[in-house]
Scaffold this active site. Structure first.
Site, short mmCIF file in Angstrom:
data_model
loop_
_atom_site.label_atom_id
_atom_site.label_comp_id
_atom_site.label_asym_id
_atom_site.label_seq_id
_atom_site.Cartn_x
_atom_site.Cartn_y
_atom_site.Cartn_z
N GLU A 135 -0.50 11.90 59.18
CA GLU A 135 0.17 11.24 60.30
C GLU A 135 0.34 12.12 61.53
OE1 GLU A 135 4.45 10.32 60.08
OE2 GLU A 135 4.33 10.88 57.98
N SER A 203 11.99 7.07 62.58
CA SER A 203 13.15 6.96 61.69
C SER A 203 13.81 8.33 61.61
CB SER A 203 12.73 6.53 60.29
OG SER A 203 11.91 5.40 60.33
N SER A 206 10.23 14.67 64.19
CA SER A 206 9.37 15.83 64.00
C SER A 206 9.14 16.50 65.34
CB SER A 206 8.00 15.43 63.44
OG SER A 206 8.07 15.27 62.06
N ARG A 218 3.95 22.14 63.06
CA ARG A 218 5.26 21.50 63.09
C ARG A 218 6.29 22.61 63.04
NH1 ARG A 218 9.31 19.38 59.83
NH2 ARG A 218 9.96 17.24 60.31
#
Ligand code: ADP
Length: 379
Positions: A135, A203, A206, A218
């Site tokens: 993703e 939700s 990141s 990340r």
């Protein structure tokens, strides 16, 4: 056109924790032969998707986001943006089956946690295999592609006096609607973007450092995201949808809920540059029964938006200064129909960095993962 391109229809799907995003590529017919080759089922699917803007009870097409004249794998066409709650995946599969998709599509390119969670259901219900993509890879590929195709994609919210550096104690945060209304949306030229921080507020949240298309990592994240906002807002106000929560927040006043610097100091805490209007303690007034009795649902909704937004802003700012990055791009569906959060983030980035950081936003908010998936339909 690329001969090895997979057969139409082309979809990219991002099955997230709250919303499923579906991007559909509608090819522009170039010749008669291709038209003749188009099967009846394919034609029906195209008509159904492009002539409606609502599907079943909860599916919606964001018509205002439609992108014409996009080129993918040498084909020109239109991108359509569709979303529905992930809790309705079952209904989506039934609909897909009733439209004959099961006979036509054998692989769908998908990302998001749901690509794993619902893999079996896709096979059982519609005989579709999910070809999964990471993703975050999809997110970045999508952001870069859409920005490249749409000159208006990237924008920022200009404060009332754009030239002034907002470091004075008197530069209060724009908590009131009057102060917020002075922010104006302006296009931002994102043609040389690197490095930038990408903060995806879905939700959960990141935070990514992006140095080049294939060079990113990340750095951080938080579980206090869009899901937290909606969950808390439902608990506190009894509202039942994101749209309702945002509308409530727009008419509320968080300063009846939060404890401000001035509630503690009687004014600014000038020595450390803290304006009196700043929130010192989110929900800090709510320990008083008397205050609780006076507060409205709208005030509670607004305090919830402000709390979640300021926390994300603070994490983003720390990450940016740690990494020495000036441009902070915010995306994700938490920002959908939510100018309040965008303006608060703009203020927070600028104020706390003494004007060094710039908050940027993207028109296609929550759809980048799905677009990134669509682009990889060759892998
Ligand atoms: P995810 O991939 O985790 O589902 P999104 O980027 O789609 O993340 O963002 C989900 C968040 O967007 C929700 O938590 C909510 O705050 C907000 N949101 C915006 N529109 C809606 C909607 N119509 N229904 C539910 N949540 C919505």
């Amino acid at each position: 056109p690329d001969n090895e391109a997979p057969p139409m229809p082309w979809f990219g799907m991002d099955i997230g924790g709250t919303l499923t995003k579906l991007v559909y590529f509608e090819p522009r017919e170039t010749n008669r032969r291709e038209l003749d080759k188009e099967t009846e089922v394919l034609k029906n699917i195209r008509r159904y998707l492009t002539r409606n803007s609502a599907y079943g009870k909860t599916g919606r097409r964001d018509v205002h986001l439609q992108m014409d004249n996009v080129t993918i794998r040498g084909r020109r066409g239109t991108l359509h943006f569709i979303r529905f709650p992930t809790s309705e995946v079952g209904a989506f599969l039934q609909l897909a089956r009733s439209k004959g998709m099961a006979d036509l599509v054998n692989t769908i390119y998908a990302t998001g946690g749901g690509a794993y969670k619902f893999e079996e259901d896709f096979i059982k219900e519609v005989n579709m295999r999910l070809s999964k993509m990471d993703e975050l890879d999809a997110l970045i590929a999508g952001v870069l592609f859409v920005d490249c195709m749409n000159a208006q994609e990237c924008y920022y919210w200009a404060p009332p006096d754009e030239q002034a550096v907002h470091t004075h104690v008197t530069d209060s945060p724009p908590y009131s609607e009057a102060a917020l209304s002075l922010y104006v949306r302006k296009p931002f030229d994102f043609s040389s973007p690197y490095p930038f921080l990408l903060v995806n507020i879905g939700s959960g949240v990141s935070v990514l450092v992006v140095n080049a298309p294939d060079d990113y990592y990340r750095v951080s994240g938080t579980s206090l995201g869009g899901g937290t906002f909606l969950g808390l807002c439902c608990l506190l106000t009894g509202c039942s949808s994101f749209e309702e929560a945002i509308a409530l927040a727009a008419s509320g006043d968080n300063t009846t809920v939060d404890k401000l610097v001035r509630d503690i100091y009687g004014g600014d805490y000038a020595r450390f540059g803290l304006p009196g209007d700043l929130v010192a303690s989110s929900f800090g007034q709510m320990c008083s029964a008397e205050r609780r009795a006076k507060v409205s649902r709208a005030d509670l909704a607004r305090a919830t938006v402000v709390t979640i937004t300021n926390n994300i802003g603070s994490i983003a700012r720390l990450c940016a200064s740690n990494e020495g990055i000036e441009r902070v791009v915010f995306c994700g569906n938490f920002l959908r129909v939510n100018p309040l959060s965008m303006k608060l983030l703009s203020y927070a980035m600028s104020y706390w960095s003494r004007g060094a950081l710039k908050a940027l936003f993207l028109e296609h908010e929550g759809y980048f993962g799905a677009v990134g998936c669509l682009l990889h339909l060759d892998s």
